[in-house]
Design a protein around this motif. Sequence first.
Motif, mmCIF file in Angstrom:
data_model
loop_
_atom_site.group_PDB
_atom_site.id
_atom_site.type_symbol
_atom_site.label_atom_id
_atom_site.label_comp_id
_atom_site.label_asym_id
_atom_site.label_seq_id
_atom_site.Cartn_x
_atom_site.Cartn_y
_atom_site.Cartn_z
ATOM 1 N N ILE A 156 1.294 -1.193 0.216
ATOM 2 C CA ILE A 156 0.158 0.368 -0.072
ATOM 3 C C ILE A 156 0.469 0.760 -0.145
ATOM 4 O O ILE A 156 1.889 1.187 1.025
ATOM 5 N N PRO A 157 0.631 1.769 -0.606
ATOM 6 C CA PRO A 157 1.283 3.168 -1.416
ATOM 7 C C PRO A 157 1.071 4.192 -0.047
ATOM 8 O O PRO A 157 0.697 4.552 0.724
ATOM 9 N N ARG A 158 2.645 4.857 0.365
ATOM 10 C CA ARG A 158 2.240 6.575 1.420
ATOM 11 C C ARG A 158 1.001 7.321 1.199
ATOM 12 O O ARG A 158 0.889 7.562 -0.621
ATOM 13 N N GLY A 159 0.518 7.267 1.942
ATOM 14 C CA GLY A 159 -0.826 8.732 2.276
ATOM 15 C C GLY A 159 -1.752 8.306 1.100
ATOM 16 O O GLY A 159 -2.970 8.051 1.064
ATOM 17 N N LEU A 160 -2.308 6.570 0.892
ATOM 18 C CA LEU A 160 -3.066 5.530 0.027
ATOM 19 C C LEU A 160 -4.514 5.721 0.925
ATOM 20 O O LEU A 160 -4.097 4.652 2.412
ATOM 21 N N ARG A 161 -5.432 6.039 0.676
ATOM 22 C CA ARG A 161 -6.648 5.603 1.960
ATOM 23 C C ARG A 161 -6.470 4.332 1.817
ATOM 24 O O ARG A 161 -6.981 3.862 0.090
#
Length: 240
Positions: free
Chosen positions: A179-184
């Motif tokens: 899960i990428p940084r900042g992805l909700r």
Amino acid sequence: MPADTLHYLTGFANEFATEALPGALPVGQNSPQRCPYGLYAEQFSGTAFTAPRHANRRTWLYRIRPAAQHRPFARLDQPRVTSDFGAMETSPNQLRWDPLPIPTEPTDFVDGLVTFAGNGDPQAMNGCGIHLYAANRSMVERAFYDADGELLIVPQLGRLRLVTELGRIDLEPQEIALIPRGLRFRVELLEREARGYVCENFGAPFRLPDLGPIGSNGWPIRATSRRPWRLMRTRRTASS
């Protein structure tokens, strides 16, 4: 929804294009003054603006509502998760831990996270945090995102469904999800119980290693038989 109804776009860090309705993607431009279907154009950026093109990571999203139109964030007190790894002395002894017990009270993915180890500092964008999770219910009426780093989720027990801003991922033991940084996202349980590991990467984004030192298809460093290994040794000795 059964797992076989999900269709995935293959490839790591590739260029993808997908749309829920025909013609939802603008043609020839990323952010027109008026998007099809009255959608809002937003960019999800995973790298700095000054990053070279080959290292740039960004995603254009076309939403029914803008991301900023959300209810106010509320503080979540989760004392079992931390990134302050200097708060206590590090033991020089060998350490090990048992799997987390499955909770008896209703516990979702976020409530079931526990920090076990880590190094570095998210403010310095260096190091990682190592967490375990144990849950017995899906996340309901709330979502989560990590502003400190990307999350590598490794389930050990129970299947998960990760519902993200970019789509859904079904995940089971012997598989991993990034899960990428900042992805909700939110985590739904596809079975009664779930348990596993989370690596929180504070540094540069994960990337696939190079294929190998030989050939266009990339031979592995460890040969599958003795003959290729002897050939490699012979060539290396001849060139030395």
